[in-house]
Motif scaffolding. Structure first.
Motif, mmCIF file in Angstrom:
data_model
loop_
_atom_site.group_PDB
_atom_site.id
_atom_site.type_symbol
_atom_site.label_atom_id
_atom_site.label_comp_id
_atom_site.label_asym_id
_atom_site.label_seq_id
_atom_site.Cartn_x
_atom_site.Cartn_y
_atom_site.Cartn_z
ATOM 1 N N VAL A 1 0.839 -1.211 0.000
ATOM 2 C CA VAL A 1 0.000 0.000 0.000
ATOM 3 C C VAL A 1 0.863 1.245 0.000
ATOM 4 N N ASP A 2 1.796 1.315 0.933
ATOM 5 C CA ASP A 2 2.548 2.551 1.136
ATOM 6 C C ASP A 2 3.502 2.863 -0.014
ATOM 7 N N LYS A 3 4.109 1.839 -0.590
ATOM 8 C CA LYS A 3 5.130 2.089 -1.609
ATOM 9 C C LYS A 3 4.574 2.114 -3.025
ATOM 10 N N VAL A 4 3.537 1.325 -3.299
ATOM 11 C CA VAL A 4 3.067 1.179 -4.679
ATOM 12 C C VAL A 4 1.649 1.708 -4.868
ATOM 13 N N VAL A 5 0.709 1.231 -4.080
ATOM 14 C CA VAL A 5 -0.703 1.560 -4.313
ATOM 15 C C VAL A 5 -1.011 3.019 -3.995
ATOM 16 N N ALA A 6 -0.490 3.523 -2.882
ATOM 17 C CA ALA A 6 -0.825 4.888 -2.473
ATOM 18 C C ALA A 6 -0.436 5.944 -3.507
ATOM 19 N N PRO A 7 0.781 5.929 -4.065
ATOM 20 C CA PRO A 7 1.103 6.942 -5.080
ATOM 21 C C PRO A 7 0.179 6.891 -6.295
ATOM 22 N N ILE A 8 -0.188 5.684 -6.703
ATOM 23 C CA ILE A 8 -1.047 5.558 -7.881
ATOM 24 C C ILE A 8 -2.451 6.065 -7.583
ATOM 25 N N VAL A 9 -3.034 5.607 -6.500
ATOM 26 C CA VAL A 9 -4.393 6.019 -6.141
ATOM 27 C C VAL A 9 -4.468 7.521 -5.897
ATOM 28 N N SER A 10 -3.479 8.066 -5.190
ATOM 29 C CA SER A 10 -3.492 9.498 -4.880
ATOM 30 C C SER A 10 -3.465 10.337 -6.146
ATOM 31 N N ALA A 11 -2.701 9.888 -7.148
ATOM 32 C CA ALA A 11 -2.615 10.647 -8.392
ATOM 33 C C ALA A 11 -3.895 10.543 -9.206
ATOM 34 N N ILE A 12 -4.543 9.385 -9.187
ATOM 35 C CA ILE A 12 -5.733 9.183 -10.012
ATOM 36 C C ILE A 12 -6.984 9.730 -9.348
ATOM 37 N N TYR A 13 -7.164 9.437 -8.063
ATOM 38 C CA TYR A 13 -8.418 9.760 -7.392
ATOM 39 C C TYR A 13 -8.302 10.913 -6.395
ATOM 40 N N SER A 14 -7.123 11.495 -6.278
ATOM 41 C CA SER A 14 -6.910 12.645 -5.384
ATOM 42 C C SER A 14 -7.267 12.328 -3.941
ATOM 43 N N THR A 15 -7.017 11.104 -3.523
ATOM 44 C CA THR A 15 -7.188 10.736 -2.127
ATOM 45 C C THR A 15 -6.328 9.512 -1.845
ATOM 46 N N HIS A 16 -6.116 9.222 -0.576
ATOM 47 C CA HIS A 16 -5.311 8.068 -0.176
ATOM 48 C C HIS A 16 -6.163 6.807 -0.250
ATOM 49 N N PRO A 17 -5.582 5.663 -0.573
ATOM 50 C CA PRO A 17 -6.384 4.433 -0.631
ATOM 51 C C PRO A 17 -7.068 4.089 0.680
ATOM 52 N N ASP A 18 -6.511 4.529 1.813
ATOM 53 C CA ASP A 18 -7.167 4.292 3.096
ATOM 54 C C ASP A 18 -8.471 5.070 3.230
ATOM 55 N N ASN A 19 -8.656 6.077 2.373
ATOM 56 C CA ASN A 19 -9.876 6.884 2.407
ATOM 57 C C ASN A 19 -10.773 6.659 1.194
ATOM 58 N N LEU A 20 -10.339 5.821 0.252
ATOM 59 C CA LEU A 20 -11.090 5.598 -0.976
ATOM 60 C C LEU A 20 -12.040 4.416 -0.802
ATOM 61 N N ALA A 21 -13.324 4.694 -0.988
ATOM 62 C CA ALA A 21 -14.318 3.620 -0.860
ATOM 63 C C ALA A 21 -13.974 2.469 -1.802
ATOM 64 N N LEU A 22 -14.153 1.265 -1.329
ATOM 65 C CA LEU A 22 -13.815 0.073 -2.104
ATOM 66 C C LEU A 22 -14.667 0.013 -3.364
ATOM 67 N N ASP A 23 -14.008 -0.166 -4.495
ATOM 68 C CA ASP A 23 -14.702 -0.256 -5.774
ATOM 69 C C ASP A 23 -15.642 -1.467 -5.759
ATOM 70 N N PRO A 24 -16.909 -1.282 -6.144
ATOM 71 C CA PRO A 24 -17.863 -2.396 -6.106
ATOM 72 C C PRO A 24 -17.444 -3.591 -6.960
ATOM 73 N N VAL A 25 -16.758 -3.346 -8.085
ATOM 74 C CA VAL A 25 -16.338 -4.453 -8.944
ATOM 75 C C VAL A 25 -15.278 -5.298 -8.253
ATOM 76 N N ILE A 26 -14.288 -4.629 -7.636
ATOM 77 C CA ILE A 26 -13.267 -5.380 -6.899
ATOM 78 C C ILE A 26 -13.895 -6.124 -5.731
ATOM 79 N N ALA A 27 -14.812 -5.466 -5.020
ATOM 80 C CA ALA A 27 -15.474 -6.109 -3.880
ATOM 81 C C ALA A 27 -16.253 -7.344 -4.320
ATOM 82 N N GLU A 28 -16.957 -7.228 -5.433
ATOM 83 C CA GLU A 28 -17.745 -8.361 -5.934
ATOM 84 C C GLU A 28 -16.841 -9.511 -6.362
#
Length: 425
Positions: free
Chosen positions: A147-174
């Motif tokens: 999360v800290d090294k790979v996912v967070a930089p990508i999510v922050s750039a795309i969705y303008s928030t940290h993955p810890d604050n980004l609601a889980l995508d329904p497709v991934i959850a399903e």
């Protein structure tokens, strides 16, 4: 008459669909330009995107719909990189850095403890099953380091928030519920490159929707501020003149803060403390810099927290081949997590650091700094729950990114479904 408030992607989609079905439509946009979070600018002699430049490809129907409008879609060129004091390519066969194969050599080479990622294959499906955010699920299944090294930089750039604050995508959850591991859930959603765009820029999408809506008879008013709504009525000010428009249906297609101002006129809304919008500033640069033709960092970089002043850099003229066809210059977008007028000279210094190529003002052809302020409201679990719980009364529809979910690929299907509902299709 159907009155639509907001000229972003959701409002324009509904205007086009409703007008083409024969409905009388009037759309009111407060600003002088259409497109919302997908604005177009003119830079270096070319019309370019100043906002969102891509959409996610998780729903093939989105691509089909865009192409049905007469637009041509394309995939990005080159890989993206991450900068964490040093630069490395983003892992392939992954979604926002989450690998479909925990033994992916890219992942193994990046992390101190790659075995923690592989534990996803052995953990019971109950681990992470109650996760509300993307960060919670990835931490539970694959560990904090990923999360800290790979996912967070990508999510922050795309969705303008940290993955810890980004609601889980329904497709991934399903898919996680279906397959029982996060890696399998990611693999099920992979269909080539994760994103795509439109030849000529993503901003051509809202402009094309507006064009088709008007051809079908929709009236589009810019510089039109809606003061209040009541059942069957919209109070709007256009060119300093206030009037009341009587309608059979009201479509609220604004940002969430504006919607909260208007909706109490037609329905009850539970109180909510809105999450603070992620501060963002984009510095758009056009350079005469032949050294960048080799694309030393592919389509661009995302930075780990604290590794650089900029949060991301997009090499737009390499990422989207259509730009190469219309200009010999290099187009860069340097993004910052602040609401400040970043000096162009500072952006050149930061771009030099990230690209490992010396750049200076003598190479500068054109530039534009766009401050988003707090306009980019993150899709937190609390906001998603609140938005889903809204029950608009008959004659009222509520659409937009905060209601539909994150990104163009959520907004378009939701707006189309609402149009169908209104039309009884």
């Amino acid at each position: 008459m159907i009155g639509i408030i907001g000229g972003g992607l959701a409002g324009l989609t509904m205007a086009k669909e409703l007008a083409e079905a024969g409905a009388e439509v009037s759309l009111f946009e407060e600003r002088s330009n259409l497109g919302g979070l997908i604005p177009q600018g003119f830079l270096g002699g070319v019309h370019v995107d100043f906002g969102a430049d891509a959409y996610t490809r998780r729903d093939p129907n989105v691509t089909s719909y865009i192409e049905s409008l007469g637009l041509t879609t394309l995939l990005p060129n080159g890989r993206s990189w991450i900068f964490d004091g040093e630069a490395f390519p983003i892992p392939e066969n992954a979604t926002v850095g989450i690998p479909a194969d925990p033994f992916n050599p890219d992942i193994v080479s990046l992390l101190r403890d790659p075995q923690r990622v592989a534990q996803d294959l052995e953990l019971p499906a109950s681990v992470g099953a109650e996760s509300a955010t993307l960060g919670q699920l990835v931490r539970a299944r694959m560990g904090n380091e990923l999360v800290d090294k790979v996912v967070a930089p990508i999510v922050s750039a795309i969705y303008s928030t940290h993955p810890d604050n980004l609601a889980l995508d329904p497709v991934i959850a399903e898919n996680f519920k279906k397959f029982g591991t996060l890696s399998a859930a990611v693999k099920a959603g992979l269909h080539g490159p994760a994103i795509a765009s439109v030849v000529g820029g993503m901003s051509r999408l809202p402009l094309r929707l507006a064009e088709l809506a008007q051809e079908a008879g929709a009236q589009i008013h810019t510089g039109a501020r809606v003061r209040a709504i009541r059942p069957g009525e919209i109070d709007v000010e256009i060119a300093g003149r206030q009037r009341t428009v009587r309608v059979e249906e009201i479509v609220v297609a604004t940002g969430v803060a504006r919607a909260l101002d208007l909706l109490p006129g037609v329905m009850h809304c539970e109180p909510i403390a809105l999450p603070s919008g992620r501060l963002t500033t984009h510095v758009n640069l056009v350079l005469n810099a032949p050294a960048l033709r080799e694309a030393p960092r592919g389509s661009g970089l995302l930075t780990a927290q604290g590794a650089a002043r900029a949060k991301a850099l997009s090499h737009m003229s390499h990422k989207w081949p259509w730009l190469r066809e219309v200009s010999d210059y290099e187009f860069l977008r340097v993004s910052y997590a602040v609401n400040e007028q970043i000096p162009v000279e500072q952006a050149l210094v930061d771009a030099s650091q990230l690209l490992d190529v010396p750049l200076n003002s003598t190479q500068l052809v054109d530039s534009y700094v766009l401050r988003w302020g707090g306009a980019l409201t993150p899709s937190t679990p609390e906001l998603r729950r609140w938005a889903r719980a809204l029950t608009p009364p008959p004659g009222v529809s509520v659409v937009g990114v905060w209601r539909a979910g994150s990104g163009i690929s959520a907004v378009l299907p939701h707006a189309l479904a609402e149009a169908d509902r209104i039309l009884g299709r």
